[in-house]
Structure formats: structure tokens, C-alpha cells
Design a protein around this motif. Structure first.
Motif, mmCIF file in Angstrom:
data_model
loop_
_atom_site.group_PDB
_atom_site.id
_atom_site.type_symbol
_atom_site.label_atom_id
_atom_site.label_comp_id
_atom_site.label_asym_id
_atom_site.label_seq_id
_atom_site.Cartn_x
_atom_site.Cartn_y
_atom_site.Cartn_z
ATOM 1 N N PRO A 78 0.843 -1.192 0.000
ATOM 2 C CA PRO A 78 0.000 0.000 0.000
ATOM 3 C C PRO A 78 0.882 1.248 0.000
ATOM 4 C CG PRO A 78 -0.763 -1.574 1.639
ATOM 5 C CD PRO A 78 0.566 -2.070 1.133
ATOM 6 N N VAL A 79 0.410 2.332 -0.610
ATOM 7 C CA VAL A 79 1.169 3.573 -0.725
ATOM 8 C C VAL A 79 0.434 4.672 0.036
ATOM 9 C CG1 VAL A 79 2.105 5.311 -2.295
ATOM 10 C CG2 VAL A 79 2.094 2.897 -2.976
ATOM 11 N N PHE A 80 1.124 5.260 1.015
ATOM 12 C CA PHE A 80 0.590 6.360 1.813
ATOM 13 C C PHE A 80 1.289 7.633 1.351
ATOM 14 C CE2 PHE A 80 0.542 9.272 5.353
ATOM 15 C CZ PHE A 80 -0.716 9.104 5.921
ATOM 16 N N ILE A 81 0.510 8.646 0.963
ATOM 17 C CA ILE A 81 1.093 9.889 0.463
ATOM 18 C C ILE A 81 0.696 11.048 1.361
ATOM 19 C CG2 ILE A 81 1.317 11.454 -1.497
ATOM 20 C CD1 ILE A 81 0.371 9.131 -3.279
ATOM 21 N N ASP A 82 1.684 11.851 1.717
ATOM 22 C CA ASP A 82 1.490 13.076 2.492
ATOM 23 C C ASP A 82 1.836 14.248 1.576
ATOM 24 O OD1 ASP A 82 1.490 15.198 4.304
ATOM 25 O OD2 ASP A 82 3.344 14.572 5.300
ATOM 26 N N MET A 85 -3.318 10.495 1.730
ATOM 27 C CA MET A 85 -4.013 9.529 0.877
ATOM 28 C C MET A 85 -3.378 8.161 1.026
ATOM 29 S SD MET A 85 -4.511 11.719 -2.589
ATOM 30 C CE MET A 85 -4.939 13.460 -2.468
ATOM 31 N N LEU A 86 -4.212 7.145 0.918
ATOM 32 C CA LEU A 86 -3.752 5.767 1.025
ATOM 33 C C LEU A 86 -4.288 4.982 -0.167
ATOM 34 C CD1 LEU A 86 -2.315 3.572 2.686
ATOM 35 C CD2 LEU A 86 -4.432 3.285 3.975
ATOM 36 N N PHE A 87 -3.365 4.404 -0.936
ATOM 37 C CA PHE A 87 -3.714 3.628 -2.123
ATOM 38 C C PHE A 87 -3.341 2.171 -1.912
ATOM 39 C CE2 PHE A 87 -3.116 7.929 -3.554
ATOM 40 C CZ PHE A 87 -4.076 8.106 -4.550
ATOM 41 N N VAL A 88 -4.201 1.274 -2.376
ATOM 42 C CA VAL A 88 -3.929 -0.161 -2.334
ATOM 43 C C VAL A 88 -4.254 -0.718 -3.715
ATOM 44 C CG1 VAL A 88 -4.487 -2.367 -1.261
ATOM 45 C CG2 VAL A 88 -4.524 -0.275 0.119
ATOM 46 N N GLY A 89 -3.284 -1.401 -4.308
ATOM 47 C CA GLY A 89 -3.502 -1.964 -5.635
ATOM 48 C C GLY A 89 -3.882 -0.921 -6.667
ATOM 49 N N GLY A 90 -3.343 0.282 -6.526
ATOM 50 C CA GLY A 90 -3.617 1.351 -7.466
ATOM 51 C C GLY A 90 -4.904 2.110 -7.205
ATOM 52 N N GLN A 91 -5.666 1.694 -6.208
ATOM 53 C CA GLN A 91 -6.961 2.311 -5.914
ATOM 54 C C GLN A 91 -6.891 3.139 -4.633
ATOM 55 O OE1 GLN A 91 -9.678 1.880 -8.063
ATOM 56 N NE2 GLN A 91 -8.061 0.934 -9.273
#
Length: 101
Positions: free
Chosen positions: A15-19, A72-78
Motif C-alpha cells: 500500500p502507498v501512503f502519500i502526504d 491519501m492511502l492507495f492499495v492496488g492502485g486504488q
């Protein structure tokens, strides 16, 4: 290696967490230690990225950032979770745990 934020979000196995933040933003400075703690606690289970909206305005525009800090938090591109404003660590962690487990 991901060339853009989009590439990272789409290709990351984690998962990708963006600040989204800026140097002049007081609430961004308040949330920064929580983001750092998140990166440390979830190392190997979560990719944490900080995007300076002044240096990367195109990224902020693409992700429709209206206010900062924007998290924002993305999982599998979503996109799975999104908020703006400074939140305490425990609240951010609770949202991350919903998807990271």
C-alpha cells in the motif's frame, strides 16, 4: 523503479501512503512526526511518500489536493482513504490498519 507517483501507486506491491505538504504549512509540520512514525512502524508493509506541493504542483493538481496536509492511502492502485488537515497519529494509524491489517 517507479518514475512517477502514478507509476508508484500502480506498481507498488505495498500500500502507498502519500502526504502532500509544504514548508510554510503549520498543520503539515504538526502531522510530519506522525507520518515519520507511520513509516517506521509499518516499514516493509507500507510505502510512505511525502510530496511537496510547491515543488510538485502538477502532482497536487492531478490528485485534486484542495488543502494541505492531504493524506491519501492507495492499495492496488486504488484510493482507499483520503483526508486533509492534521490528524493525530492514532487516528492515521487506525485508517492504515484497516487496509494493512
Amino acid at each position: 523503479m517507479a518514475q512517477t507517483l502514478d507509476d508508484l501507486i500502480r506498481s507498488s506491491e505495498l500500500p502507498v501512503f502519500i502526504d502532500f505538504w509544504a514548508d510554510w504549512c503549520g498543520p503539515c509540520k504538526m502531522v510530519a512526526p506522525a507520518v515519520k512514525q507511520l513509516a517506521s512502524e509499518f516499514k516493509g508493509r507500507l510505502t510512505v511518500v511525502k510530496v511537496n506541493v510547491d515543488r510538485q504542483p502538477d502532482a497536487a493538481a492531478k490528485f485534486e489536493v484542495q488543502g494541505i496536509p492531504a493524506l491519501m492511502l492507495f492499495v492496488g492502485g486504488q484510493l482507499k482513504w483520503r483526508t486533509s488537515g492534521a490528524l493525530p497519529y492514532q487516528q492515521i494509524r487506525k485508517e492504515v490498519l484497516k487496509v494493512v491489517g
